[in-house]
Enzyme design. Sequence first.
Site, PDB file in Angstrom:
ATOM      1  N   ASP A 161     -10.466   3.031   1.722  1.00 34.52           N
ATOM      2  CA  ASP A 161     -10.708   2.451   3.059  1.00 34.52           C
ATOM      3  C   ASP A 161     -11.482   3.421   3.955  1.00 34.52           C
ATOM      4  O   ASP A 161     -12.349   3.009   4.726  1.00 34.52           O
ATOM      5  CB  ASP A 161      -9.373   2.093   3.739  1.00 34.52           C
ATOM      6  N   LYS A 166       0.804  -1.230   0.000  1.00 40.17           N
ATOM      7  CA  LYS A 166       0.000   0.000   0.000  1.00 40.17           C
ATOM      8  C   LYS A 166       0.840   1.285   0.000  1.00 40.17           C
ATOM      9  O   LYS A 166       0.402   2.292  -0.527  1.00 40.17           O
ATOM     10  CB  LYS A 166      -0.958   0.017   1.202  1.00 40.17           C
TER      11      LYS A 166
HETATM   12  P1  NAP Z   1      -1.334  -3.184  10.686  1.00 42.89           P
HETATM   13  O1  NAP Z   1      -0.970  -2.022   9.835  1.00 42.89           O
HETATM   14  O2  NAP Z   1      -0.377  -4.309  10.808  1.00 42.89           O
HETATM   15  O3  NAP Z   1      -1.617  -2.601  12.179  1.00 42.89           O
HETATM   16  C1  NAP Z   1      -1.976  -3.462  13.202  1.00 42.89           C
HETATM   17  C2  NAP Z   1      -2.193  -2.679  14.501  1.00 42.89           C
HETATM   18  O4  NAP Z   1      -2.679  -3.589  15.472  1.00 42.89           O
HETATM   19  C3  NAP Z   1      -0.954  -2.037  15.067  1.00 42.89           C
HETATM   20  O5  NAP Z   1      -1.301  -0.854  15.714  1.00 42.89           O
HETATM   21  C4  NAP Z   1      -0.475  -3.093  16.080  1.00 42.89           C
HETATM   22  O6  NAP Z   1       0.203  -2.538  17.175  1.00 42.89           O
HETATM   23  C5  NAP Z   1      -1.787  -3.624  16.579  1.00 42.89           C
HETATM   24  N1  NAP Z   1      -1.654  -4.987  17.065  1.00 42.89           N
HETATM   25  C6  NAP Z   1      -1.296  -6.084  16.333  1.00 42.89           C
HETATM   26  N2  NAP Z   1      -1.316  -7.170  17.106  1.00 42.89           N
HETATM   27  C7  NAP Z   1      -1.680  -6.757  18.346  1.00 42.89           C
HETATM   28  C8  NAP Z   1      -1.864  -7.420  19.585  1.00 42.89           C
HETATM   29  N3  NAP Z   1      -1.684  -8.757  19.703  1.00 42.89           N
HETATM   30  N4  NAP Z   1      -2.254  -6.698  20.659  1.00 42.89           N
HETATM   31  C9  NAP Z   1      -2.430  -5.367  20.540  1.00 42.89           C
HETATM   32  N5  NAP Z   1      -2.269  -4.676  19.411  1.00 42.89           N
HETATM   33  C10 NAP Z   1      -1.891  -5.364  18.317  1.00 42.89           C
HETATM   34  O7  NAP Z   1      -2.693  -3.835  10.236  1.00 42.89           O
HETATM   35  P2  NAP Z   1      -3.949  -3.140   9.507  1.00 42.89           P
HETATM   36  O8  NAP Z   1      -3.733  -3.149   8.038  1.00 42.89           O
HETATM   37  O9  NAP Z   1      -4.215  -1.848  10.169  1.00 42.89           O
HETATM   38  O10 NAP Z   1      -5.117  -4.205   9.792  1.00 42.89           O
HETATM   39  C11 NAP Z   1      -5.587  -4.400  11.111  1.00 42.89           C
HETATM   40  C12 NAP Z   1      -6.865  -5.230  11.108  1.00 42.89           C
HETATM   41  O11 NAP Z   1      -7.898  -4.519  10.433  1.00 42.89           O
HETATM   42  C13 NAP Z   1      -6.750  -6.581  10.386  1.00 42.89           C
HETATM   43  O12 NAP Z   1      -7.463  -7.541  11.140  1.00 42.89           O
HETATM   44  C14 NAP Z   1      -7.431  -6.348   9.059  1.00 42.89           C
HETATM   45  O13 NAP Z   1      -8.014  -7.536   8.546  1.00 42.89           O
HETATM   46  C15 NAP Z   1      -8.502  -5.366   9.472  1.00 42.89           C
HETATM   47  N6  NAP Z   1      -8.927  -4.532   8.339  1.00 42.89           N
HETATM   48  C16 NAP Z   1     -10.229  -4.600   7.962  1.00 42.89           C
HETATM   49  C17 NAP Z   1     -10.669  -3.823   6.923  1.00 42.89           C
HETATM   50  C18 NAP Z   1     -12.113  -3.887   6.495  1.00 42.89           C
HETATM   51  O14 NAP Z   1     -12.429  -3.467   5.380  1.00 42.89           O
HETATM   52  N7  NAP Z   1     -12.998  -4.366   7.348  1.00 42.89           N
HETATM   53  C19 NAP Z   1      -9.794  -2.959   6.235  1.00 42.89           C
HETATM   54  C20 NAP Z   1      -8.462  -2.914   6.660  1.00 42.89           C
HETATM   55  C21 NAP Z   1      -8.032  -3.708   7.725  1.00 42.89           C
HETATM   56  P3  NAP Z   1       1.791  -2.295  17.175  1.00 42.89           P
HETATM   57  O15 NAP Z   1       1.979  -0.936  16.560  1.00 42.89           O
HETATM   58  O16 NAP Z   1       2.129  -2.350  18.619  1.00 42.89           O
HETATM   59  O17 NAP Z   1       2.406  -3.414  16.364  1.00 42.89           O
END
Ligand code: NAP
Length: 298
Positions: A120, A66
């Site tokens: 998004d 991205k």
């Molecule tokens: P990302 O960029 O990897 O960010 C993940 C975030 O979650 C970071 O802030 C990370 O914290 C935190 N995190 C990860 N594991 C954790 C844990 N065990 N405990 C506490 N915090 C934790 O991921 P993303 O792209 O934002 O996606 C995140 C989620 O949103 C995914 O499940 C994805 O499937 C979902 N999503 C859904 C949609 C939709 O259309 N519904 C769209 C986009 C994403 P740190 O900074 O400490 O690592």
Amino acid sequence: MPFQTGLIGWPLGHSVSPAMHNAAFAALGLEGRYDALPVAPEEVAALVHSLPMRGYRGVNVTIPHKQAVMPLMDDLSDAARAIGAVNTVIVERFSKSLSAEAASNDLGNRFTVLRGDNTDWLGFLHPLEARGFELAGKSALLLGAGGSARAVAYALAMRGVSQLAIWNRTPDRAAELAHHVAALAPALTIHQFTNSPFPISHFPFDLIVNTTPVGMWPNADASPWPDDLPFPPGALVYDLVYRPEETRFLRQAAAAGCATQGGLAMLVAQGAAAFEMWTGLNPPMDVMLAAAAAALRS
Ligand code: NAP
């Protein structure tokens, strides 16, 4: 010319997007196709540059590309620039000739522009707007500070929330997002937190959004919300996780009497916004939702 579209990412795993978009093409009777295009980071530039020649109208972009595709674009939307990520590439074709007839007949005399956008934030807003949830002046708590949190924070800032609290496991990332949003919306009051429990006793949050993957399949027994922590009365609780459709976090919130919103509607709405950008047509969102839900359950 058929509507050739797709999804680039690495690895792609099981994505519901092809089922959702292909169902939309079929429902509208369009000659179109949405392909899964797994591409490794070292090959992404070559693939993106080849899209116009290969007849693509556009692609969606997912993890880990991205940010990487941003410098490959000829043009970026305000949203993509502000969020710092592109999830939709649109191949715009122009004819050098002013004659419509020449434009339709002379493919060799065309040039193309790659435009990067981000849907998004629109996807996030869609279910809120559909249920009549007014964001202006509200107080929101964001769990997580990763890629999707940036799109959500942008959406909240654009719709005029007055207070935003960001909780993240890694303090530096929370600070970075807070700094980023402050530059976008100077009037917004922003708080950062890194330690549990969440600061619910300080603020009467109207909206709580989980943007972490905690609770996502196969770890569906997990929740980002501690069992012994009450939810703010009357809050709407929104989980971006869509696999499972109803997460443990949402079940906890519902049991506490909160209204809940799952992530599948956002997934469909961000896809529908991209579909509209590629085709110029109104996407059949009910068809897309049914196809996405069926693909998730399969
Ligand atoms: P990302 O960029 O990897 O960010 C993940 C975030 O979650 C970071 O802030 C990370 O914290 C935190 N995190 C990860 N594991 C954790 C844990 N065990 N405990 C506490 N915090 C934790 O991921 P993303 O792209 O934002 O996606 C995140 C989620 O949103 C995914 O499940 C994805 O499937 C979902 N999503 C859904 C949609 C939709 O259309 N519904 C769209 C986009 C994403 P740190 O900074 O400490 O690592």
